[in-house]
Design an enzyme around this catalytic site. Structure first.
Site, PDB file in Angstrom:
ATOM      1  N   CYS A 161     -53.890 -30.309   4.309  1.00 36.77           N
ATOM      2  CA  CYS A 161     -54.129 -29.751   2.976  1.00 36.77           C
ATOM      3  C   CYS A 161     -52.838 -29.649   2.166  1.00 36.77           C
ATOM      4  O   CYS A 161     -52.295 -28.554   1.958  1.00 36.77           O
ATOM      5  CB  CYS A 161     -54.793 -28.391   3.057  1.00 36.77           C
ATOM      6  SG  CYS A 161     -55.447 -27.861   1.438  1.00 36.77           S
ATOM      7  N   CYS A 341     -59.159 -31.825  -2.862  1.00 34.23           N
ATOM      8  CA  CYS A 341     -58.353 -30.613  -2.845  1.00 34.23           C
ATOM      9  C   CYS A 341     -58.680 -29.785  -4.084  1.00 34.23           C
ATOM     10  O   CYS A 341     -58.220 -30.107  -5.189  1.00 34.23           O
ATOM     11  CB  CYS A 341     -56.860 -30.963  -2.825  1.00 34.23           C
ATOM     12  SG  CYS A 341     -55.786 -29.510  -2.754  1.00 34.23           S
TER      13      CYS A 341
END
Length: 408
Positions: A161, A341
């Site tokens: 991430c 994201c």
């Protein structure tokens, strides 16, 4: 020694989703998942815990509750792989043989790579949303800070991430802005990389928030040491000419994203490439040398962003391709590198970045994905956690079914 038709190493998001997708296609498969933990975590939620939106407990469930019905849970960790013998050896010495192997081990957070960090995590103003037990401390620190310096770090790639380090900053700044103290806090973002975000289309809107929060950007800046008791952080700063110098900064709050590396058992095995990650085709996710091995998630070497959204797309590809190979045919479907994201730039708004291989934008919604939106926030805060627990881990492949056939 035990034997199973399909062995999946790792009971994280990628491993459980793959098991569920396999069973969706063929009930009665003999599948074993090797996983040492009794708990399963929704890790994308930890950023929201650090921002004060979620409670940490909502991101944890028992491993037994997410293990698909009919799958054997082998509690243990892989210590070594013998792919030529179709065998895995566990840390306790047990061996497991397989017809097909799926490696979904994830990536290791190297907390010990930064001297002084381990000793001070969770105290002295040092925190990280990359750990379940520390994310609540991030929020506690942010809300307890009235003035001073808050530093947020991002190490060299690869990391899981890649947007999470700056999301921690944005949500903290949004909290400080709401209570009227943002102007009293020196906000700094130190990233080892050369840019704020890897997909250029999303940089301008993110820069608007950098300006709004008056955050200082420091590129080519890597955290190399932490002195918690004295609240000092040491950074190695690399300039445009490649010269590196060290800078020591005082801090009142330090949010650390740890360096990350391949899982040791994988890195030492014949399954790894030179970087230590599982060596797979970026399209089919089949191993480049062992046809009965597949890899997905954060632990494989595909050049996509390491996100839960990527694993959600990869799991059905692995399932359909694995079953094809198991039945004596070739891998048939291709992964396009999709990752997502949701960048929570303020409370109530998020930029939903969606992209694939080569930085190609792959939006799922009929809007300009570079704009911060209330609907993006709702997606992150409400829909995606529900989708994770109730669809991804259960083989329901909404917006993730494999469509693109592999033709080359």
């Amino acid at each position: 020694m035990t034997q199973h038709q399909i062995v999946i190493i790792g009971g994280g998001s990628a491993g459980i989703a793959t098991a569920a997708s396999l069973l969706k296609r063929q009930r009665g498969l003999d599948i074993a998942v090797v996983e040492p933990s009794d708990d399963h975590f929704y890790q994308p939620g930890w950023t929201m815990v650090g921002g004060g939106i979620f409670q940490a407990a909502t991101t944890r469930r028992s491993m037994a509750s997410v293990m698909p019905s009919g799958v054997t849970h082998i509690k243990g960790a892989a210590a070594s792989f013998q792919p030529a013998e179709n065998q895995v050896t566990l840390a306790d010495g047990r061996t497991i043989q397989y017809k097909m192997l799926v490696v979904a081990t994830g990536i290791t957070a190297a907390w010990d790579a930064i001297p002084g960090l381990n000793e001070t995590l969770g105290s002295n103003g040092v925190t990280s949303n990359y750990r379940f037990d520390l994310a609540p401390y991030t929020y506690k620190l942010a809300m307890g800070l009235k003035k001073g310096r808050a530093i947020f770090t991002q190490p060299p790639m690869p990391i899981k991430c890649p947007g999470a380090p700056q999301k921690a900053m944005y949500l903290s700044c949004s909290n400080w802005e709401k209570i009227g103290i943002l102007g009293d806090i020196d906000v700094q973002f130190h990233t080892a990389g050369p840019s704020l975000f890897g997909i250029k289309e999303y940089v301008p809107p993110l820069m608007e928030y950098i300006k709004r929060y008056d955050a200082q950007l420091n590129f080519g800046s890597k955290l190399v040491a932490v002195d918690g008791p004295n609240r000092k952080a040491t950074f190695a700063q690399t300039d445009a000419d490649g010269k590196t110098s060290q800078t020591v900064l005082d801090f009142d709050m330090l949010h650390v994203t740890p360096p990350q590396r391949a899982v040791e058992a994988v890195a030492k095995s014949l399954l790894a490439d030179a970087t230590g990650f599982v060596d797979v085709s970026p399209k089919t996710l089949q191993h480049t040398r062992f046809a009965n091995v597949f890899g997905l998630g954060d632990g494989c070497n595909t050049p996509n962003s390491k996100t839960a959204a990527a694993a959600r797309k990869q799991a059905p590809i692995v399932a359909v391709n694995l079953l094809s190979v198991l039945n004596g045919a070739a891998a048939t479907h291709a992964y396009d590198g999709y990752g997502s994201c949701p960048l929570t730039v303020e409370h109530g708004r998020a930029i939903v970045a969606e992209f694939g291989y080569g930085g190609k934008l792959l939006p799922s919604f009929p809007w300009d994905s570079t704009k911060p939106r209330w609907l993006g926030w709702q997606l992150k805060a409400n829909f995606l956690p529900w989708l994770y627990w109730n669809a991804m881990l259960k083989g329901r492949e909404w917006l993730a079914a494999p469509l693109e056939r592999h033709t080359d």
